[in-house]
Write a protein that holds these residues in place. Sequence first.
Motif, PDB file in Angstrom:
ATOM      1  N   ALA A   1       0.837  -1.208   0.000  1.00  0.00           N
ATOM      2  CA  ALA A   1       0.000   0.000   0.000  1.00  0.00           C
ATOM      3  C   ALA A   1       0.868   1.252   0.000  1.00  0.00           C
ATOM      4  N   ASP A   2       1.935   1.236   0.810  1.00  0.00           N
ATOM      5  CA  ASP A   2       2.851   2.380   0.850  1.00  0.00           C
ATOM      6  C   ASP A   2       3.523   2.584  -0.510  1.00  0.00           C
ATOM      7  N   SER A   3       3.898   1.490  -1.171  1.00  0.00           N
ATOM      8  CA  SER A   3       4.530   1.589  -2.491  1.00  0.00           C
ATOM      9  C   SER A   3       3.560   2.149  -3.517  1.00  0.00           C
ATOM     10  N   GLU A   4       2.310   1.690  -3.462  1.00  0.00           N
ATOM     11  CA  GLU A   4       1.295   2.208  -4.389  1.00  0.00           C
ATOM     12  C   GLU A   4       1.064   3.693  -4.150  1.00  0.00           C
ATOM     13  N   LEU A   5       1.050   4.096  -2.885  1.00  0.00           N
ATOM     14  CA  LEU A   5       0.840   5.502  -2.553  1.00  0.00           C
ATOM     15  C   LEU A   5       1.978   6.359  -3.095  1.00  0.00           C
ATOM     16  N   LYS A   6       3.206   5.843  -3.038  1.00  0.00           N
ATOM     17  CA  LYS A   6       4.351   6.595  -3.562  1.00  0.00           C
ATOM     18  C   LYS A   6       4.267   6.740  -5.076  1.00  0.00           C
ATOM     19  N   ARG A   7       3.720   5.701  -5.747  1.00  0.00           N
ATOM     20  CA  ARG A   7       3.563   5.770  -7.204  1.00  0.00           C
ATOM     21  C   ARG A   7       2.429   6.706  -7.599  1.00  0.00           C
ATOM     22  N   LYS A   8       1.402   6.791  -6.745  1.00  0.00           N
ATOM     23  CA  LYS A   8       0.226   7.632  -7.020  1.00  0.00           C
ATOM     24  C   LYS A   8       0.008   8.545  -5.818  1.00  0.00           C
TER      25      LYS A   8
ATOM     26  N   ASN B   1      -1.363  11.321  -5.154  1.00  0.00           N
ATOM     27  CA  ASN B   1      -2.612  12.053  -4.928  1.00  0.00           C
ATOM     28  C   ASN B   1      -3.774  11.164  -4.535  1.00  0.00           C
ATOM     29  N   GLN B   2      -3.509   9.878  -4.315  1.00  0.00           N
ATOM     30  CA  GLN B   2      -4.563   8.944  -3.935  1.00  0.00           C
ATOM     31  C   GLN B   2      -4.241   8.322  -2.586  1.00  0.00           C
ATOM     32  N   THR B   3      -5.287   7.999  -1.844  1.00  0.00           N
ATOM     33  CA  THR B   3      -5.084   7.264  -0.587  1.00  0.00           C
ATOM     34  C   THR B   3      -5.365   5.803  -0.837  1.00  0.00           C
ATOM     35  N   VAL B   4      -4.651   4.957  -0.127  1.00  0.00           N
ATOM     36  CA  VAL B   4      -4.794   3.507  -0.286  1.00  0.00           C
ATOM     37  C   VAL B   4      -5.501   2.950   0.903  1.00  0.00           C
TER      38      VAL B   4
END
Length: 169
Positions: A157-164, A166-169
């Motif tokens: 989730a943290d990795s996805e947040l770093k890639r995007k 402006n979005q919350t996971v």
Amino acid sequence: MSRNPDPCGGKLEPIQLAGRRLSCETIMFHQSIADRLGLNVTDHKCLDFLLLHGPRTAGELSQLTALTTGAITAVVDRLEKAGFVRREADPKDRRRVIVSPIMERLGQIGALFGDLSLRIQELASQYTAAELEVIIDFMNRSCDVLHAAALHLRSEADSELKRKPNQTV
């Protein structure tokens, strides 16, 4: 040499189904406890982590629970407001805050577990000491597996947040 697709001798699916059922029943039981305490289930279980592991910083509690530090701050705020924990300055480092359970409140919590405790005692008495050792070992190892899986999900989730960002996971 052929590989056995089920290394558990045909027991993998029943173990997984029993684990799912146990998880559901456990969560719903603890929701009932949390309701009686005026908490949500996450706050109730974070309090339990403090009771199991002793006073901790918010960062340490975050690691124990696999919750974000922001989520832990909100949990501690709610638990403090409800009178179940207190924040105390770390005597070794005044910049850090230790979250401690308020021990005087434990009687209220313990009383809610009386019936379950008796039922578990009755259930456990149906097994031999050797069987109970295996059950305890499986439960403890299951906790380790669950914690590792939760940390893995948090890391993803943290990795996805770093890639995007402006979005919350």
